[in-house]
Scaffold this motif. Structure first.
Motif: not given
Length: 396
Positions: A204-216, A248-253, A258-268
């Motif tokens: 299964h091949v996924l493209s993954y990245d983080e999008k930090p600092g989304i302002q509420a 934090l999101a990945g796209i199954d290519l 689209a697979i999301p995870l929303v958190k306050d941070k994006h640490s290990s």
């Protein structure tokens, strides 16, 4: 009644230049007189009255005005070659101007980072005689602009580029494109995914990245909806910041999911949580290959400890430094920003989190498979993709 005297139309730059000539102490007297003639004519003074004011005959005044009409201010002020001062600027003088323009003003003692035309002309006027270019001590802003335009130099502007800081950029880019090439072969002519064979290892091949600092961001007053008096949504300028979140999101290519995870941070910790989501999503016998950047948390000691508990489960294909554009999920993030995050207002940070998850649900109702096309024709699909499983701690 007599006929009203004609005028000449001086630009603002020309007027300032002529006034500068009038005040200069080192300028020849005839140049000062000619500058005064042009300024008086621009005020609509008749030729006879100008002649009386400057102490010249009518013919000389007309000659000065005609030279302006034929060739501009400098043509009127300075004599042509063979008749005293040469009005033409030499190649050496132009080269000196361009050399000054190609330096930062801050390196010449000014506070500015880039030149304005006024500051550049002022510097040229001030130091021209010292540099052996006396003629340039009276050059105008418009003439400096003309010289720079002819040389196609724009010292007042900054354009940005990305320094290649990865010596293996081409090799890593080729490896990422190889992943996309092999993926493209998994789809038939109608764009349908070809099922894996029974004895074939499923990857299964996924493209993954983080999008930090989304302002509420919250409104201080409710929006006014469009009505007969207002064509658009009306919103008060004031707002409140409620904090930021990271996506934090990945796209199954292969499926477009689209697979999301929303958190306050994006640490290990959050990254490992996302890997666990993938681990629980796909069958245990399958491999999971992620295309992602080489962020520190992606190969941290904490991440490696988790991966050591899942030998052979995950494979990583890293994009080169400053090569995020190679990651297909970036296109998804742009779409997310345009369709959902642009102009968003919420009452709480949790509301923003829930609306992001809702967006992913909406997208996944009709998932779009992302395909890469750039330079794929140059890639040989029979090559082997270089992957990193990261189970071993790198030596320091």
């Amino acid at each position: 009644m007599g006929r009203k005297a004609s005028t000449i139309n001086l630009s603002e730059d020309e007027r300032l230049y002529l006034e500068t000539q009038m005040r200069a102490r080192t300028i020849q007297a005839q140049t000062v007189i000619r500058a005064r003639i042009l300024l008086l004519k621009a005020e609509g003074i008749s030729v006879d009255h100008i002649a009386d004011k400057v102490g010249m005959n009518r013919k000389s005044v007309m000659l000065c005005i005609n030279k302006y009409l034929e060739g501009g201010v400098e043509n009127a002020l300075f004599d042509a070659p063979g008749r005293g001062r040469n009005a033409e600027i030499t190649d050496d003088e132009k080269a000196w101007i361009i050399n000054i323009a190609c330096q930062k003003p801050v390196n010449l003692g000014y506070s500015a980072e880039v030149w304005t035309r006024a500051l550049l002309t002022k510097h040229i006027n001030k130091f021209a005689e010292e540099a052996g270019h006396t003629r340039l001590s009276t050059i105008s802003q418009s003439k400096v602009r003309t010289i720079l335009e002819e040389a196609d130099i724009k010292p007042n502007k900054i354009t940005y580029y990305c320094e290649n800081r990865d010596p293996d950029f081409d090799q890593k880019m080729h490896n990422v494109l190889l992943v996309y090439k092999q993926l493209s072969l998994q789809f038939d002519e109608k764009g349908q995914l070809i099922p894996f064979k029974e004895d074939e290892q499923v990857v299964h091949v996924l493209s993954y990245d983080e999008k930090p600092g989304i302002q509420a961001i919250a409104n201080t007053t409710e929006d006014l909806l469009p009505d007969e008096n207002h064509k658009t949504v009306s919103r008060d300028y004031e707002y409140k910041r409620l904090g930021t979140i990271s996506l934090l999101a990945g796209i199954d290519l292969q499926t477009g999911e689209a697979i999301p995870l929303v958190k306050d941070k994006h640490s290990s910790k959050e990254y490992i949580e996302f890997l666990k989501i993938l681990d629980s999503k796909y069958p245990e016998t399958d491999r999971i290959r992620l295309v992602l950047d080489n962020l520190k948390v992606h190969s941290s000691e904490e991440t490696r400890k988790y991966l050591a508990t899942k030998p052979g489960r995950f494979e990583f294909v890293f994009t080169p430094k400053h090569g995020s554009w190679l990651n297909l999920v970036e296109g998804f993030f742009s779409k997310l920003t345009r369709q959902m995050l642009k102009g968003i207002r919420v009452k709480t940070k949790d509301e923003l989190v829930q609306r992001i998850y809702r967006y992913f649900d909406e997208v996944n109702e009709q998932p779009v498979v992302y395909h890469w096309k750039y330079k794929l024709e140059e890639i040989n699909s029979s090559e082997e993709v270089v992957v990193d499983t990261l189970p071993i701690q790198k030596s320091s």
